[in-house]
Scaffold this motif. Structure first.
Motif, PDB file in Angstrom:
ATOM      1  N   ASP A 173      -4.580  11.718 -11.513  1.00  0.00           N
ATOM      2  CA  ASP A 173      -5.812  12.436 -11.859  1.00  0.00           C
ATOM      3  C   ASP A 173      -7.032  11.918 -11.104  1.00  0.00           C
ATOM      4  OD1 ASP A 173      -6.432  10.018 -13.050  1.00  0.00           O
ATOM      5  OD2 ASP A 173      -6.391  10.774 -15.096  1.00  0.00           O
ATOM      6  N   GLY A 174      -6.824  10.935 -10.211  1.00  0.00           N
ATOM      7  CA  GLY A 174      -7.933  10.394  -9.434  1.00  0.00           C
ATOM      8  C   GLY A 174      -8.513   9.110  -9.994  1.00  0.00           C
ATOM      9  N   GLY A 175      -8.171   8.755 -11.225  1.00  0.00           N
ATOM     10  CA  GLY A 175      -8.652   7.511 -11.813  1.00  0.00           C
ATOM     11  C   GLY A 175      -7.917   6.310 -11.237  1.00  0.00           C
ATOM     12  N   GLU A 176      -8.327   5.125 -11.663  1.00  0.00           N
ATOM     13  CA  GLU A 176      -7.689   3.899 -11.190  1.00  0.00           C
ATOM     14  C   GLU A 176      -7.290   3.014 -12.356  1.00  0.00           C
ATOM     15  OE1 GLU A 176     -10.469   1.912  -8.611  1.00  0.00           O
ATOM     16  OE2 GLU A 176      -9.835   3.073  -6.875  1.00  0.00           O
ATOM     17  N   VAL A 177      -6.243   2.236 -12.137  1.00  0.00           N
ATOM     18  CA  VAL A 177      -5.806   1.222 -13.083  1.00  0.00           C
ATOM     19  C   VAL A 177      -5.683  -0.076 -12.301  1.00  0.00           C
ATOM     20  CG1 VAL A 177      -3.970   0.469 -14.621  1.00  0.00           C
ATOM     21  CG2 VAL A 177      -4.485   2.884 -14.442  1.00  0.00           C
ATOM     22  N   LEU A 178      -6.204  -1.164 -12.850  1.00  0.00           N
ATOM     23  CA  LEU A 178      -6.065  -2.481 -12.230  1.00  0.00           C
ATOM     24  C   LEU A 178      -4.895  -3.191 -12.896  1.00  0.00           C
ATOM     25  CD1 LEU A 178      -9.824  -3.537 -12.086  1.00  0.00           C
ATOM     26  CD2 LEU A 178      -8.474  -2.315 -10.378  1.00  0.00           C
ATOM     27  N   VAL A 179      -3.882  -3.525 -12.089  1.00  0.00           N
ATOM     28  CA  VAL A 179      -2.675  -4.145 -12.614  1.00  0.00           C
ATOM     29  C   VAL A 179      -2.569  -5.562 -12.051  1.00  0.00           C
ATOM     30  CG1 VAL A 179      -0.158  -4.012 -12.729  1.00  0.00           C
ATOM     31  CG2 VAL A 179      -1.513  -1.905 -12.758  1.00  0.00           C
TER      32      VAL A 179
ATOM     33  N   ASP B 106      -4.196 -12.025  -7.773  1.00  0.00           N
ATOM     34  CA  ASP B 106      -4.220 -10.761  -7.047  1.00  0.00           C
ATOM     35  C   ASP B 106      -4.061  -9.621  -8.046  1.00  0.00           C
ATOM     36  OD1 ASP B 106      -4.401 -12.200  -4.708  1.00  0.00           O
ATOM     37  OD2 ASP B 106      -2.267 -12.063  -4.248  1.00  0.00           O
ATOM     38  N   VAL B 107      -4.664  -8.483  -7.735  1.00  0.00           N
ATOM     39  CA  VAL B 107      -4.628  -7.316  -8.601  1.00  0.00           C
ATOM     40  C   VAL B 107      -4.264  -6.099  -7.755  1.00  0.00           C
ATOM     41  CG1 VAL B 107      -6.026  -5.803 -10.074  1.00  0.00           C
ATOM     42  CG2 VAL B 107      -6.360  -8.266 -10.165  1.00  0.00           C
ATOM     43  N   LEU B 108      -3.328  -5.304  -8.258  1.00  0.00           N
ATOM     44  CA  LEU B 108      -2.981  -4.049  -7.606  1.00  0.00           C
ATOM     45  C   LEU B 108      -3.940  -2.976  -8.107  1.00  0.00           C
ATOM     46  CD1 LEU B 108       0.911  -4.106  -8.031  1.00  0.00           C
ATOM     47  CD2 LEU B 108      -0.435  -4.880  -6.064  1.00  0.00           C
ATOM     48  N   ILE B 109      -4.595  -2.287  -7.188  1.00  0.00           N
ATOM     49  CA  ILE B 109      -5.455  -1.171  -7.564  1.00  0.00           C
ATOM     50  C   ILE B 109      -4.598   0.075  -7.426  1.00  0.00           C
ATOM     51  CG2 ILE B 109      -7.552   0.123  -7.047  1.00  0.00           C
ATOM     52  CD1 ILE B 109      -8.710  -2.515  -5.937  1.00  0.00           C
ATOM     53  N   VAL B 110      -4.272   0.676  -8.573  1.00  0.00           N
ATOM     54  CA  VAL B 110      -3.356   1.809  -8.620  1.00  0.00           C
ATOM     55  C   VAL B 110      -4.159   3.085  -8.840  1.00  0.00           C
ATOM     56  CG1 VAL B 110      -1.379   2.826  -9.813  1.00  0.00           C
ATOM     57  CG2 VAL B 110      -1.526   0.337  -9.537  1.00  0.00           C
TER      58      VAL B 110
ATOM     59  N   ILE C 215       2.960   6.114 -12.951  1.00  0.00           N
ATOM     60  CA  ILE C 215       1.616   5.606 -13.205  1.00  0.00           C
ATOM     61  C   ILE C 215       0.675   6.042 -12.092  1.00  0.00           C
ATOM     62  CG2 ILE C 215       0.208   3.527 -13.550  1.00  0.00           C
ATOM     63  CD1 ILE C 215       2.264   4.133 -15.788  1.00  0.00           C
ATOM     64  N   GLY C 216       1.146   5.955 -10.831  1.00  0.00           N
ATOM     65  CA  GLY C 216       0.310   6.313  -9.684  1.00  0.00           C
ATOM     66  C   GLY C 216       0.835   5.670  -8.419  1.00  0.00           C
ATOM     67  N   ARG C 217      -0.080   5.414  -7.467  1.00  0.00           N
ATOM     68  CA  ARG C 217       0.279   4.772  -6.189  1.00  0.00           C
ATOM     69  C   ARG C 217      -0.661   3.607  -5.935  1.00  0.00           C
ATOM     70  NH1 ARG C 217       2.130   7.523  -1.282  1.00  0.00           N
ATOM     71  NH2 ARG C 217       4.176   7.984  -2.064  1.00  0.00           N
ATOM     72  N   ILE C 218      -0.142   2.568  -5.314  1.00  0.00           N
ATOM     73  CA  ILE C 218      -0.979   1.420  -4.976  1.00  0.00           C
ATOM     74  C   ILE C 218      -1.932   1.827  -3.862  1.00  0.00           C
ATOM     75  CG2 ILE C 218      -1.037  -0.935  -4.085  1.00  0.00           C
ATOM     76  CD1 ILE C 218       1.756  -1.342  -5.367  1.00  0.00           C
TER      77      ILE C 218
ATOM     78  N   ALA D   3       0.839  -1.203   0.000  1.00  0.00           N
ATOM     79  CA  ALA D   3       0.000   0.000   0.000  1.00  0.00           C
ATOM     80  C   ALA D   3       0.872   1.251   0.000  1.00  0.00           C
ATOM     81  CB  ALA D   3      -0.915  -0.009   1.213  1.00  0.00           C
ATOM     82  N   ASP D   4       0.508   2.194  -0.838  1.00  0.00           N
ATOM     83  CA  ASP D   4       1.171   3.499  -0.977  1.00  0.00           C
ATOM     84  C   ASP D   4       2.510   3.463  -1.700  1.00  0.00           C
ATOM     85  OD1 ASP D   4      -0.897   4.988   0.128  1.00  0.00           O
ATOM     86  OD2 ASP D   4      -0.163   4.660   2.168  1.00  0.00           O
ATOM     87  N   LEU D   5       2.893   2.331  -2.289  1.00  0.00           N
ATOM     88  CA  LEU D   5       4.112   2.334  -3.100  1.00  0.00           C
ATOM     89  C   LEU D   5       3.842   3.102  -4.382  1.00  0.00           C
ATOM     90  CD1 LEU D   5       5.485  -1.345  -2.980  1.00  0.00           C
ATOM     91  CD2 LEU D   5       6.119   0.585  -1.539  1.00  0.00           C
TER      92      LEU D   5
END
Length: 185
Positions: A135-141, A127-131, A114-117, A102-104
């Protein structure tokens, strides 16, 4: 630090046993007889593991004080939570606890941010990292070695090597939304 280690499933039989969906790589340590676990919802616990066994590939547990099917069924969907020392690390250097991730910061191999976990989702397939994006959006990695080849806890970052479309698709969608708002498309 608290760590979700399992989710209680269906009652098993008539003597108070339940199946559990294991969410830890250390079930023998976290879910062994005598383990005292907090619960979510908190009103359900704490629960103490009395016994456990594997049947047909599923872990079946009995908790102290739970003696019949009705009591076992009342526990369904309860999360089991173990208390973990925040400095504790898994034995395998390639494994991580959710709170460590979390928070990496998440960056690509070439250094693009890209963002922060925000959190780790434990889905049935993987398992999926929610990043969370800047801009406030999310990416599922997907949290697999091919896509997330490096976790550097000392530097507080996760390096990703996303396949085409995983990150760019989000970037393109953002650009399209901005164009629509401006009246240009």
């Amino acid at each position: 630090m608290q760590l979700v280690v399992a989710r209680i499933g269906r009652a098993h039989g008539i003597k108070g046993e339940v199946t559990v969906e294991v969410r830890t790589d250390e079930p023998e340590l976290r879910l062994g007889p005598g383990a005292v676990l907090a619960t979510e919802p908190a009103s359900t616990g704490p629960l103490t593991v009395e016994s456990g066994r594997v049947q047909s590939g599923r872990l079946v547990l009995r908790f102290e004080g739970v003696r019949d099917r009705t009591a076992a069924e009342a526990l369904r969907n309860t999360l089991l939570i173990a208390e973990v020392d925040p400095d504790e690390r898994p034995d395998d250097p390639e494994e991580f606890y959710d709170h460590q991730l979390a928070d990496l910061d998440v960056v690509t191999r070439d250094g693009r941010e890209i963002g922060r976990i925000a959190e780790v989702a434990h889905l049935p397939g993987q398992d999926v990292l929610i990043v969370r994006r800047p801009d406030g959006g999310e990416v599922l990695v997907p949290f697999v070695e091919e896509i997330v080849p490096e976790i550097d806890l000392a530097a507080q970052r996760a390096v990703v090597d996303p396949p085409p479309g995983l990150i760019e698709e989000v970037d393109e969608a953002d650009e399209t939304e901005e164009a629509d708002e401006d009246g240009t498309a």
